[in-house]
Scaffold this active site. Structure first.
Site, short mmCIF file in Angstrom:
data_model
loop_
_atom_site.label_atom_id
_atom_site.label_comp_id
_atom_site.label_asym_id
_atom_site.label_seq_id
_atom_site.Cartn_x
_atom_site.Cartn_y
_atom_site.Cartn_z
N LYS A 102 0.80 -1.23 0.00
CA LYS A 102 0.00 0.00 0.00
C LYS A 102 0.84 1.29 0.00
O LYS A 102 0.44 2.30 -0.54
CB LYS A 102 -0.93 0.01 1.22
CG LYS A 102 -1.97 -1.10 1.23
CD LYS A 102 -3.26 -0.63 0.64
CE LYS A 102 -4.29 -1.71 0.42
NZ LYS A 102 -4.34 -2.82 1.34
N GLU A 138 -9.72 6.15 3.14
CA GLU A 138 -10.54 5.09 3.72
C GLU A 138 -9.61 3.95 4.09
O GLU A 138 -8.53 3.82 3.54
CB GLU A 138 -11.58 4.60 2.70
CG GLU A 138 -11.06 3.56 1.71
CD GLU A 138 -9.96 4.05 0.76
OE1 GLU A 138 -9.84 5.27 0.59
OE2 GLU A 138 -9.22 3.20 0.22
N SER A 166 1.66 -9.86 -0.85
CA SER A 166 1.30 -8.44 -0.75
C SER A 166 1.61 -7.81 0.60
O SER A 166 1.83 -6.61 0.69
CB SER A 166 -0.17 -8.25 -1.09
OG SER A 166 -0.99 -9.08 -0.28
C1 LIG Z 1 -5.16 -3.98 1.22
C2 LIG Z 1 -4.45 -5.25 1.04
C3 LIG Z 1 -4.81 -6.14 0.01
C4 LIG Z 1 -5.98 -5.94 -0.90
O1 LIG Z 1 -5.95 -4.80 -1.68
P1 LIG Z 1 -5.60 -4.82 -3.22
O2 LIG Z 1 -5.90 -3.43 -3.67
O3 LIG Z 1 -6.48 -5.83 -3.88
O4 LIG Z 1 -4.18 -5.17 -3.35
C5 LIG Z 1 -4.05 -7.28 -0.16
N1 LIG Z 1 -3.00 -7.56 0.65
C6 LIG Z 1 -2.65 -6.74 1.66
C7 LIG Z 1 -1.51 -7.12 2.52
C8 LIG Z 1 -3.36 -5.56 1.88
O5 LIG Z 1 -3.00 -4.75 2.88
#
Ligand SMILES: *Cc1c(COP(=O)(O)O)cnc(C)c1O
Length: 398
Positions: free
Chosen positions: A88, A110, A380
């Protein structure tokens, strides 16, 4: 004023907003387009990505997991090692630099799991901006450590008690604030969602994931992966990693949605996976796939991971799905939790529950692949924020 970028992804995307917001969207688009060819901006962005975010994030060969599954070789793109613990920050920092460029002083954001709130609060502290984060009160309760983090970083966290008190309601409130204070306020949207130009801006700031991963895998194994897998909430980490490979027709792209308690249970967030509830609609300024009930009302969603718990998906994913450049599947809460534990034990990495959905998919498919095939999984984020959830869920199953 001319539109500078294509506002649509095939028949998806667009700008379904009140007139009062159009000047702000145009201003944002112009600032973004100008920033792409502004050497100073790019230099500052790249410098902060290296010195503050810690990029490039590594590519890790998951040796023991690959051996355990006995098929494809698995590589993890380590967004969990980016500052604040998820991808993020790439987008939050990029947009915060655009805010400075536009001469605005205040951001609203948000947040669902709290990761985007933390990333926004971090970028705001770094660049000296005022930051207000809207968060559903249900999410505040289940993501308490991130609420503390945001406050420590100087952000104001405003609880949202309307609707289901989760992400969709937090977005509504952030938009309301933005409409009221649009002159000095930027809405720092956290995923590849919302009205144009947001889906394009967010993809571009997250494309660093795919660009790095492509270079890293070529350097490490001398060829492109056969398959790239990422979890899909709004779709920003997935579109970021996909963007590095979308022009390589032989690379299969797989997005993994939240299967919750199973598609048949109705308690999930699989926008592409539920043939009865998934319909094209307009939500939060964009046309895309939205889970809806029989009356066209936004359906309630469920996922063990707050970050995937949203009724709509980014418009570019809707297009990639329709033209079959990417394929979408889902993992249930149970599969994600099991994958979470597997990665902890085999690789010494505690993944976010969102990312665990992508791990669940690689666990399903790697053993069906040959040993000379390669799967790249975008990890992610890290799981520190999810420890309470995992402990409670694991206790339930004892
Ligand atoms: C917010 C988040 C997501 C989901 O958001 P995307 O916009 O689909 O990437 C996935 N993994 C983590 C660790 C997150 O914080």
């Amino acid at each position: 004023m001319s539109t500078l970028l294509n506002p649509k992804f095939g028949k998806y995307g667009g700008q379904f907003v009140p007139e009062t917001l159009m000047p702000a969207l145009i201003e944002l688009e112009e600032a973004f387009v100008a920033s792409r060819t502004d050497a100073e901006f790019q230099k500052e962005f790249n410098k902060l990505m290296a010195s503050f975010v810690g990029r490039p994030t590594p590519l890790t060969y998951a040796k023991r997991l690959s051996e355990k599954l006995g098929g494809a070789q698995i590589y993890l793109k380590r967004e969990d090692l980016a500052h604040t613990g998820a991808h993020k920050i790439n987008n939050a920092l990029g947009q915060a630099l655009l805010v400075k460029r536009m001469g605005k002083k205040r951001i609203v954001a948000e947040t669902g799991a709290g990761q985007h709130g933390v990333a926004s609060a971090t970028a705001a502290a770094l660049l000296g901006l005022e930051c207000v984060v809207y968060m559903g009160s249900v999410d505040i309760a289940r993501q308490e450590p991130n609420v503390f983090r945001m406050k420590l970083l100087g952000a104001e966290v405003k609880p949202v008690n309307s609707g289901t008190k989760t992400l969709k309601d937090a977005i509504n409130e952030a938009i309301r604030d933005w409409v009221t204070n649009v002159r000095d306020t930027h809405y720092l949207l956290g995923s590849a969602l919302g009205p144009h130009p947001y889906p394009t801006i967010v993809r571009e700031f997250q494309s660093v994931i795919g660009t790095e991963a492509r270079e890293q895998i070529l350097l490490e194994v001398g060829r492109l992966p056969d398959t790239v897998i990422a979890c899909v909430g709004g779709g920003s980490n997935a579109i970021g990693v996909f963007s590095g490979f979308v022009d390589d027709g032989d690379v299969e792209l797989i997005g993994v949605e939240a299967g919750g308690s199973g598609i048949d249970s109705g308690k999930h967030a699989a926008r592409f996976g539920d043939a009865t509830k998934a319909k094209v609609g307009v939500i939060h300024g964009t046309r895309t796939y939205v889970l809806q009930d029989a009356d066209g009302q936004i359906a309630e969603t469920h996922s063990v991971s707050a970050g995937l718990d949203y009724a709509a998906v980014g418009p570019e994913h809707a297009m990639l799905r329709d033209n079959e450049r990417a394929f979408y599947t889902s993992a249930t809460d149970e599969e994600a939790l099991s994958a979470f534990h597997t990665l902890c034990h085999t690789e010494g990495i505690i993944p976010a529950l969102e990312s665990s959905h992508a791990i669940a998919e690689v666990i399903k498919r790697a053993s069906t692949m040959r040993k000379d095939q390669i799967v790249l999984v975008n990890l992610s984020g890290r799981g520190d924020k999810d420890l309470n959830t995992v402990i409670n869920e694991t206790a339930k199953n004892l």
